[in-house]
Design an enzyme around this catalytic site. Structure first.
Site, short mmCIF file in Angstrom:
data_model
loop_
_atom_site.label_atom_id
_atom_site.label_comp_id
_atom_site.label_asym_id
_atom_site.label_seq_id
_atom_site.Cartn_x
_atom_site.Cartn_y
_atom_site.Cartn_z
N HIS A 130 -10.38 1.64 -10.55
CA HIS A 130 -8.95 1.34 -10.50
C HIS A 130 -8.19 2.22 -11.50
CE1 HIS A 130 -5.41 -1.38 -10.03
NE2 HIS A 130 -5.20 -1.05 -11.29
N GLU A 131 -8.63 2.23 -12.75
CA GLU A 131 -7.88 2.97 -13.78
C GLU A 131 -7.93 4.48 -13.54
OE1 GLU A 131 -5.77 1.42 -15.34
OE2 GLU A 131 -6.58 -0.61 -15.28
N HIS A 134 -5.36 5.53 -11.05
CA HIS A 134 -4.02 5.77 -11.59
C HIS A 134 -3.89 7.21 -12.12
CE1 HIS A 134 -2.47 1.81 -11.00
NE2 HIS A 134 -3.20 1.22 -11.94
N CYS A 141 -1.63 -0.98 -4.92
CA CYS A 141 -1.66 -1.06 -3.46
C CYS A 141 -1.48 -2.52 -3.04
CB CYS A 141 -3.00 -0.52 -2.96
SG CYS A 141 -3.21 -0.58 -1.18
N CYS A 146 -8.18 -3.49 -1.40
CA CYS A 146 -8.23 -2.16 -2.00
C CYS A 146 -8.44 -2.27 -3.51
CB CYS A 146 -6.94 -1.40 -1.71
SG CYS A 146 -6.88 0.25 -2.45
N CYS A 165 -8.71 1.88 -0.13
CA CYS A 165 -8.39 1.66 1.29
C CYS A 165 -8.08 3.04 1.90
CB CYS A 165 -7.22 0.70 1.45
SG CYS A 165 -5.63 1.38 0.90
N CYS A 168 -4.85 4.77 0.43
CA CYS A 168 -5.01 5.32 -0.92
C CYS A 168 -5.95 6.53 -0.89
CB CYS A 168 -5.53 4.25 -1.88
SG CYS A 168 -4.28 3.01 -2.28
#
Length: 173
Positions: A130-131, A134, A141, A146, A165, A168
């Site tokens: 996740h990070e 970014h 999202c 996702c 997903c 993304c």
């Protein structure tokens, strides 16, 4: 693309392994693990009994050897007015951070029969992915499955998957 994992404090080998494996799997990047670093000066806020996430990002940017660098720490982090954060990254930046502190809990809210250690490892993998997402320019999202979905509690972390997903994925192409 090289992502350098920067352990800050005492980060167990299995945490570094899970982080590396998740990054390689989702982003098909090279991953290195830097030497363990000390907590950055000025990071601790005694009034909150927590550490400022931004100081860990600055440390990762300073000592990291990759195009993307992610600090990983067992310490409890905060960002501005938020009570806590699992991690923090700047959009399109080179540095980010994940804290394992609040990812360790015995339950996943009843989603599976996995062991506490498996649940913890899943959460680490998701938050690392996740990070770093970014730093690739991905915002939060709306798709709950996702990995880029905003997840302020571990329950929401547990719901989402480890992967991007389709929408993304296309954005980082």
């Amino acid at each position: 693309m090289l992502v350098d994992i920067v352990p800050v404090g005492s980060v167990p080998a299995n945490v570094k392994r899970e982080a590396s494996a998740a990054l390689r799997s989702v982003y098909d990047c090279d991953v290195t693990v830097n030497d363990a670093q000390s907590i950055p000066n000025g990071a601790y806020d005694s009034g909150r009994n927590q550490y400022s996430a931004e100081t860990f990002i600055q440390l990762a940017e300073r000592v990291g050897r990759g195009e993307k660098n992610i600090a990983v720490t067992p310490h409890d982090l905060f960002y501005r007015r938020r009570n806590y954060v699992f991690g923090l990254a700047y959009l399109d930046g080179s540095g980010s951070v994940v804290s394992t502190y609040r990812l360790q809990t015995s339950s996943d809210g009843g989603f599976s029969n996995k062991s506490a250690s498996d649940i913890f490892q899943d959460r680490i993998r998701k938050e690392i992915v996740h990070e770093i997402g970014h730093t690739y320019g991905l915002e939060h999202c709306d798709n709950q499955r996702c990995v880029m979905n905003f997840s302020p509690t571990v329950r929401e972390v547990d719901i989402k998957e480890e992967h991007l997903c389709g929408s993304c994925q296309r954005l980082i192409g």
